[in-house]
Design a protein around this motif. Sequence first.
Motif, mmCIF file in Angstrom:
data_model
loop_
_atom_site.group_PDB
_atom_site.id
_atom_site.type_symbol
_atom_site.label_atom_id
_atom_site.label_comp_id
_atom_site.label_asym_id
_atom_site.label_seq_id
_atom_site.Cartn_x
_atom_site.Cartn_y
_atom_site.Cartn_z
ATOM 1 N N HIS A 215 6.200 17.201 1.671
ATOM 2 C CA HIS A 215 6.302 15.960 2.440
ATOM 3 C C HIS A 215 7.699 15.401 2.194
ATOM 4 N N GLU A 216 8.411 15.118 3.258
ATOM 5 C CA GLU A 216 9.730 14.498 3.130
ATOM 6 C C GLU A 216 9.774 13.263 4.026
ATOM 7 N N PHE A 217 10.207 12.150 3.426
ATOM 8 C CA PHE A 217 10.395 10.890 4.150
ATOM 9 C C PHE A 217 11.875 10.551 4.080
ATOM 10 N N ARG A 218 12.450 10.197 5.233
ATOM 11 C CA ARG A 218 13.870 9.826 5.276
ATOM 12 C C ARG A 218 14.056 8.591 6.135
ATOM 13 N N ILE A 219 15.068 7.827 5.783
ATOM 14 C CA ILE A 219 15.540 6.748 6.646
ATOM 15 C C ILE A 219 17.056 6.931 6.744
ATOM 16 N N ALA A 220 17.551 6.901 7.978
ATOM 17 C CA ALA A 220 18.983 7.153 8.193
ATOM 18 C C ALA A 220 19.529 6.139 9.186
ATOM 19 N N SER A 221 20.775 5.740 8.967
ATOM 20 C CA SER A 221 21.404 4.745 9.840
ATOM 21 C C SER A 221 21.593 5.302 11.245
ATOM 22 N N SER B 156 31.499 2.728 10.931
ATOM 23 C CA SER B 156 32.242 3.648 10.069
ATOM 24 C C SER B 156 31.459 4.019 8.803
ATOM 25 N N LEU B 157 30.280 3.410 8.596
ATOM 26 C CA LEU B 157 29.435 3.725 7.439
ATOM 27 C C LEU B 157 28.109 4.321 7.926
ATOM 28 N N HIS B 158 27.843 5.534 7.499
ATOM 29 C CA HIS B 158 26.568 6.212 7.801
ATOM 30 C C HIS B 158 25.849 6.440 6.480
ATOM 31 N N TRP B 159 24.553 6.201 6.441
ATOM 32 C CA TRP B 159 23.801 6.350 5.202
ATOM 33 C C TRP B 159 22.450 7.022 5.470
ATOM 34 N N LEU B 160 21.896 7.559 4.400
ATOM 35 C CA LEU B 160 20.624 8.275 4.453
ATOM 36 C C LEU B 160 19.963 8.127 3.090
ATOM 37 N N ALA B 161 18.649 7.904 3.056
ATOM 38 C CA ALA B 161 17.897 7.843 1.797
ATOM 39 C C ALA B 161 16.517 8.433 2.048
ATOM 40 N N GLY B 162 15.919 8.981 1.006
ATOM 41 C CA GLY B 162 14.596 9.558 1.206
ATOM 42 C C GLY B 162 13.948 10.048 -0.068
ATOM 43 N N ALA B 163 12.769 10.632 0.141
ATOM 44 C CA ALA B 163 11.986 11.200 -0.963
ATOM 45 C C ALA B 163 11.370 12.508 -0.492
ATOM 46 N N PHE B 164 11.181 13.428 -1.440
ATOM 47 C CA PHE B 164 10.632 14.751 -1.144
ATOM 48 C C PHE B 164 9.559 15.072 -2.178
ATOM 49 N N TYR B 165 8.429 15.635 -1.723
ATOM 50 C CA TYR B 165 7.338 16.028 -2.612
ATOM 51 C C TYR B 165 6.951 17.465 -2.303
#
Length: 185
Positions: A71-77, A82-91
């Motif tokens: 299972h992977e959850f991500r949130i991305a801009s 000029s700023l791009h970001w990504l965060a998430g979790a993986f199981y």
Amino acid sequence: TVNTAVFPSQKVSREYWAEINWNIGFATLTYLPAYRTWQQHDNSLQTANFIASGVPLVQNMFTPVDQFQTHEFRIASNAESSLHWLAGAFYYDNKLNNTNFNALTPSSGAQVPLSSTSDQKHTQNIGYFAEATYSPISTLRLTAGIRYDDTSVTASESYFTDAWAFCGTALQFSLGPTAGSCTGV
């Protein structure tokens, strides 16, 4: 030319996965689930005259459980800034059980166990990640990221071998136990 009997074998694999995206304006949420199973039940004649014992050796390989899920959850801009970001979790979760059984099969048809190995393994992992990319000008890009993982593996194995399996075969006196220990078996 070696001719051997045909033994039944079966392998079954199933895989399911998906990608779900949801645009929430300032970012996109993504969910990536996956599930896989694999099973094996193979029988085979390894040799008709196992190391000159006069009897055939058969092998049974059985994997009733080999499954994993992720299972992977991500949130991305989404912004064109000029700023791009990504965060998430993986199981990740994997369970595996398998057995390898070897037996001598004299003409009587009764199998004499020679050896057996049984393995169980359970692997779990959870990870967290984040990344940001900043482009102050079109020809320069700076990227920084971080990831944390925690993995747990639990494994066990049992092994059996029969020292008296060669009793009553041509190898009784050379490889197996002494002649005296085969009497009464």
